[in-house]
Design a protein around this motif. Structure first.
Motif, PDB file in Angstrom:
ATOM      1  N   LYS A  98      31.782  -5.305  -9.897  1.00  0.00           N
ATOM      2  CA  LYS A  98      30.466  -5.217  -9.064  1.00  0.00           C
ATOM      3  C   LYS A  98      29.924  -3.715  -9.485  1.00  0.00           C
ATOM      4  O   LYS A  98      28.813  -3.567  -9.525  1.00  0.00           O
ATOM      5  N   ALA A  99      30.780  -2.860  -9.221  1.00  0.00           N
ATOM      6  CA  ALA A  99      30.535  -1.494  -9.475  1.00  0.00           C
ATOM      7  C   ALA A  99      30.072  -0.971 -10.798  1.00  0.00           C
ATOM      8  O   ALA A  99      29.510   0.199 -11.033  1.00  0.00           O
ATOM      9  N   TYR A 100      30.393  -1.641 -11.794  1.00  0.00           N
ATOM     10  CA  TYR A 100      30.069  -1.415 -13.240  1.00  0.00           C
ATOM     11  C   TYR A 100      28.716  -1.353 -13.491  1.00  0.00           C
ATOM     12  O   TYR A 100      28.350  -2.400 -13.478  1.00  0.00           O
ATOM     13  N   TYR A 101      27.962  -0.375 -14.151  1.00  0.00           N
ATOM     14  CA  TYR A 101      26.803  -0.525 -14.857  1.00  0.00           C
ATOM     15  C   TYR A 101      26.799   0.140 -16.209  1.00  0.00           C
ATOM     16  O   TYR A 101      27.417   1.411 -16.083  1.00  0.00           O
ATOM     17  N   PRO A 102      26.550  -0.351 -17.297  1.00  0.00           N
ATOM     18  CA  PRO A 102      26.624   0.099 -18.655  1.00  0.00           C
ATOM     19  C   PRO A 102      25.736   1.238 -18.513  1.00  0.00           C
ATOM     20  O   PRO A 102      24.813   1.551 -18.161  1.00  0.00           O
ATOM     21  N   GLY A 103      26.315   2.518 -19.249  1.00  0.00           N
ATOM     22  CA  GLY A 103      25.738   3.862 -19.292  1.00  0.00           C
ATOM     23  C   GLY A 103      25.998   4.754 -18.040  1.00  0.00           C
ATOM     24  O   GLY A 103      25.543   5.952 -18.117  1.00  0.00           O
ATOM     25  N   TYR A 104      26.517   4.212 -17.050  1.00  0.00           N
ATOM     26  CA  TYR A 104      26.986   5.104 -15.700  1.00  0.00           C
ATOM     27  C   TYR A 104      28.132   5.604 -15.876  1.00  0.00           C
ATOM     28  O   TYR A 104      29.193   4.843 -16.229  1.00  0.00           O
ATOM     29  N   PHE A 105      28.228   7.042 -16.138  1.00  0.00           N
ATOM     30  CA  PHE A 105      29.911   7.357 -16.308  1.00  0.00           C
ATOM     31  C   PHE A 105      30.586   7.490 -14.922  1.00  0.00           C
ATOM     32  O   PHE A 105      31.895   7.533 -14.906  1.00  0.00           O
ATOM     33  N   MET A 106      29.941   7.668 -14.027  1.00  0.00           N
ATOM     34  CA  MET A 106      30.666   7.874 -12.616  1.00  0.00           C
ATOM     35  C   MET A 106      30.456   6.505 -11.688  1.00  0.00           C
ATOM     36  O   MET A 106      29.265   6.206 -11.706  1.00  0.00           O
TER      37      MET A 106
END
Length: 982
Positions: free
Chosen positions: A237-245
């Motif tokens: 759920k917390a994964y968003y492509p392009g977000y490093f943190m």
């Protein structure tokens, strides 16, 4: 006839009885037959499934089962190249379906993107670095999810562009490869060594039973390390492509503690299990456990061994196993050796781990025993779990070993039930067979768990399956009689074929001798005259097979060994052509079954009732010289006296002579014809040259031998003052087998013999010289007087060399202010340097001829660096000085001042030589000589007197002849008579 003749000389006979009882047990297929329960807990090492990856990719560095979609395995290759743009050796994870045909593996594309960039002040900057990130160094599966990590992945923060941090990152493949998400919990704003910049998250990883991810990051907080855990659903759920943190709900992690815990490497290896008794696995409650709890346990472990990596590997079990692969212990020589060790902690109650004794310790130096531990489940159905422990650098050729240990109520058995050795030779790096292990999964669905072994050094992963069938047997072997008398020659051998009973056994006579170099089989089967017997037979359940065979002892002249027992080995095994079951597996022997039985028979000796000979060997040695000379061949004869004063014979007795490096063996001294014919052989072992001479088999009690051995010692050096021969009598007897070592020492001596020879040419000088006139204007050397040459020769007859010799020559140049000799020139042959205190040819006269002249000045000492040297001194005798006879006397002295050795000579050679030149005065003889005209006149007078004497005799008729007959008529009358008389 030839065969019967041989039999008549063949001593001894024994009877061999073989008993084998076999039981074949097949689970579920022989239910109608009464039988014990079979135990299947052996790996099928003959037919493993071998998976291979790209060369040099470290394929097999991490392995795991994946049973979500189909039976398969996932294998990490952290140095594999991928299709990611501008990424070198990014690493990969391979999916390998299992089947009997061993389908090919293919790469799982967790991350297809190359290095990522970010805009900063309208300029693109590289943010992460995926080359050499070791993706696939950690691989774990849970259900339809695969976790793969790259612990060396690096990224840089916007606030500190020039530096990158090895935070590590992981990826999850969920729903059977339909979705991939990144999880990098150490990629935070708390960077560099102070925070999580060196975290290396994913260095180790595991799943809890309900699917939570547990990661180890040993580099956080100045290498204090940390453990991080989160549910995989929350990670997705917390994964968003392009977000490093990322901010993951429910994520738990250990916190930084006091600086005294720096360099603790928490998270180097992680595992989850039930330790608290609340039915909640410890990996799910890390955040609620104070950090000090983890470190107090680690400190306890560390105190057990200060030399090992501790903890290195922990195993997911209710009880806890801790590996220390670099554990060191003192060997037999007192030196520390790296052996490796595994500690077993049995959980006696909630959070009550008690160390079990004894510990499991490796047997291979530098084998790294305990590098990896894998639970295998209850293989042998005894209610206790079993484990696999690796030693990836173990084995005779460091090919790697995997040990299977069975569990019991006290922990783990001390001895492994099975040992699997790697079969691949290492290249530039070790094969590392066993570096990764995974078990406790049934891949082929046969009801028994399997084992995956990684060997990343050869880019392979090997799947071993457990067999279903075991074969339980019992056997016995009897040899009778146990003592063979060589004197009892009652064996009869007949020619022809013999019908052999059929049973699956192998019998080897003299079974241990076949390992010895050049060993002769001392016993043979009577019917076949061969040392082995092979048979095969099908044995029914509960059947007993018995067979008897006769063997005989060969003639004593055919072998040397009479002391060691004749071992009879009985080996049996299953038929390798037996049909496989439906899963492709074949039955095997129970590992607890002894399939090799060995008995022995002894040869009767003349050594009393106990058949034990106890010799008493004595040795004395004398030599024909005590010294050896540097530079000489140094011939040497050693005469030894060998005696046996014991109560029994010395079998295979030999004189053992260790030769020094300077010596060579020539042969046997045969000056005494009464001596026995000695047989000696020369050999080299571990750069030690030795001579062995046979003294008898046996060398009977009371024997005394006197023999001589000839050597040369040509390679004498000045580095040692003595040279030593070591001699000893050796036998193969069990008791008192050797004599005392006798050392014969030779002193190394420097010695040279020098000869000085001198001669005068001519040997006499006659005065006065012919046509010589007194003059005050000397122009040529002839104006001085007659010439004389003195020749001196120095010869070194050795044997040692000389580096510096002083030759001093004294000649009388003047006497009472009168000149005697005038030196004209010096010439030399050889390496001679000359100086003189008198100027040569001081008047600069014209010399009669030219020769090689040494420059002389300063003193009358002539210095030599030489082996053989010649000095010629040419002079003129002052004619105006001599009026009577005189003897010119030159004295040459030599002394050796230096020899080129570290050992000093006992004395330096020296000596002298006188060279005499007599001066002979001939003037009186010249005054009494007769002039030529007087001689001519005397000759003429003599001729005149001779003519006058002849004339006088003629006048007196001295030259007239008398006639013997009276008249001519008488002569005529006498002729016929004379003719007839003739």
């Amino acid at each position: 006839m030839g065969l019967e003749r041989f039999c008549a000389k063949t001593p001894g006979m024994v009877t061999l009885a073989l008993h084998a009882r076999s039981l074949l047990c097949i689970i579920g297929l022989l239910s109608s037959v009464s039988q014990p329960v079979c135990e299947a807990f052996n790996l099928d090492v003959e037919n493993p499934a071998v998976y291979s990856g790209p060369h040099g990719s470290y394929f097999g560095y991490a392995v795991d089962f994946y049973l979500a979609e189909s039976a398969s395995v996932v294998i990490g290759a952290p140095k594999a190249n991928t299709r990611q743009v501008d990424v070198t050796e990014g690493g990969s994870v391979f999916y390998c379906p299992w089947s009997l045909s061993q389908s090919d593996c293919h790469s799982i594309e967790f991350d297809a993107e190359g290095d990522r960039n970010a805009l900063l002040n309208d300029t693109k900057h590289q943010v992460d670095f995926k080359s050499h990130q070791w993706f696939g160094a950690t691989v774990r599966s849970h259900g339809d999810t695969i976790l793969a990590c790259a612990p060396l992945y690096s990224w840089r923060t916007e606030k500190d562009i020039p530096r990158s941090d090895a935070t590590g990152t992981c990826y999850l493949s969920v729903h059977n490869f339909t979705k991939f998400v990144e999880y990098a919990p150490c990629r935070t704003e708390i960077s560099d060594a102070v925070g999580q910049g060196y975290c290396q998250g994913g260095f180790s990883a595991d799943f809890t039973t309900d699917g939570k991810v547990v990661l180890g990051g040993p580099g956080s907080y100045f290498w204090q390390g940390q453990v991080i855990s989160a549910a995989k659903e929350n990670i997705i759920k917390a994964y968003y492509p392009g977000y490093f943190m990322q901010s993951v709900d429910g994520q738990m992690q250990t916190k930084q503690v006091k600086a005294e815990h720096d360099d603790s490497y928490q998270g180097y290896s992680v595992a989850v299990g039930e330790f608290s008794g609340d039915q909640v696995e410890a990996g799910k409650n890390l955040d609620g456990m104070p950090p000090a709890t983890h470190y107090s346990w680690s400190s306890k472990c560390l105190s057990l061994n200060e030399f090992g990596w501790f903890p290195f590997v922990v195993c997911r079990m209710v009880d806890l196993l801790v590996g220390a692969p670099m554990f060191m212990m003192r060997g037999s020589g007192g030196r520390l050796e790296e052996m490796g060790r595994v500690y077993v902690y049995l959980q006696q109650g909630p959070l009550n781990l008690e160390l079990s004794e004894p510990h499991l310790t490796g047997t291979q130096v530098f084998g790294r025993f305990g590098s990896t531990i894998a639970p295998l489940g209850d293989l042998n159905q005894d209610g206790f779990n079993d484990v696999a422990i690796s030693a990836p650098f173990g084995g005779d050729d460091h090919q790697g070993l995997v040990y299977i240990f069975n569990g019991y109520s006290g922990g783990l058995r001390e001895k492994p039930s099975q040992v699997i050795a790697g079969q691949w030779a290492a290249g530039t790096i070790p094969a590392s067979f066993g570096f990764s292990l995974r078990g406790a999964q049934d891949l082929d669905m046969n009801g028994y768990p399997d084992l995956i072994v990684g060997a990343f050094g050869v880019d392979k992963a090997i799947l071993y399956r457990y067999v279903i069938l075991t074969f339980n047997t019992s056997a016995s072997l009897t040899v009778s009689p146990g003592m063979i008398n060589p004197e009892e020659k009652n064996c009869m051998i007949v020619n022809g074929n013999t019908s052999l009973p059929v049973i699956q056994v192998e019998v080897l006579l003299d079974s241990r001798d076949h390992k010895k170099k050049g060993a002769v089989k001392r016993a043979l089967f009577l019917d076949s005259q061969q040392p082995s017997l092979h048979k095969s037979v099908r044995v029914r359940h509960g059947e007993r097979v018995c067979d008897h065979k006769k063997i005989y002892l060969r003639d004593e002249k055919d072998f040397k060994d009479k002391l060691s027992p004749i071992y009879v080995a009985f080996n049996y095994s299953l038929d390798p052509k037996a049909a496989a079951d439906s899963h492709g597996l074949r039955p095997i022997l129970n590992y607890q079954t002894t399939n090799v039985i060995e008995q022995k028979a002894q040869i009767l000796l003349d050594c009393g009732e106990d058949n034990i000979c106890v010799p008493d060997l004595k040795l004395a040695v004398v030599g024909d010289r005590k010294e050896v000379y540097l530079g000489d061949d140094n011939s040497l004869t050693l005469t030894f006296n060998a005696r046996n004063e014991g109560e029994g014979g010395a079998y295979e007795a030999e004189l053992y002579v260790v030769l020094p490096p300077e010596a060579d063996y020539i042969g046997i001294a045969r000056n005494n014809e009464s001596r026995t014919q000695l047989t000696c052989s020369y050999d080299t072992e571990n750069q030690t040259r030795y001579l062995s001479c046979e003294l008898g088999n046996p060398m009977k009690s009371g024997t005394s031998l006197m023999e001589g051995l000839r050597f040369t010692v040509p390679r004498v050096k000045d580095t040692h003052k003595t040279i030593q021969f070591d001699l000893q009598i050796r036998s193969k007897n069990e008791n008192n087998s050797h004599s005392e070592i006798v050392s014969y020492k030779l002193e190394v001596v420097v010695q040279a013999e020098v000869i000085l020879q001198g001669v005068s040419r001519p040997d006499k000088v006659f005065f006065p010289p012919a046509n010589w006139q007194v003059t005050k204007n000397y122009g040529t050397e002839q104006d001085i007087g007659p010439g004389v040459e003195h020749i001196y020769e120095l010869v070194n007859n050795g044997p040692s060399r000389i580096s510096h010799t002083l030759l001093t020559l004294h000649c009388p140049l003047n006497v009472q202010s009168n000149h005697l000799l005038y030196p004209v020139e010096f010439s030399t042959v050889g390496p001679i340097n000359c100086t003189s205190d008198h100027k040569i040819n001081s008047l600069s006269l014209k010399v009669s001829h030219t020769c090689t002249t040494a420059h002389l000045s300063g003193s009358n000492k002539i210095v030599f660096n030489w082996t053989t040297a010649i000095l010629k001194v040419r002079s003129r005798v002052w004619a105006e000085t001599f009026i009577e006879q005189y003897v010119l006397e030159c004295l040459a002295r030599y002394s050796v001042e230096k020899m080129p050795y570290a050992i000093l000579p006992k004395h330096y050679p020296s000596g002298h030589k006188k060279v005499l030149t007599p001066v002979v005065w001939n003037k009186p003889d010249i005054e009494n000589s007769v002039p030529l005209w007087i001689i001519i006149l005397a000759v003429l007078v003599g001729l005149l007197l001779l003519a006058l004497l002849i004339y006088i005799l003629y006048k007196f008729g001295f030259f007239k002849r008398s006639v013997p007959y009276g008249t001519a008529m008488e002569k005529a009358q006498l002729k016929p008579q004379a003719a007839s008389e003739a």
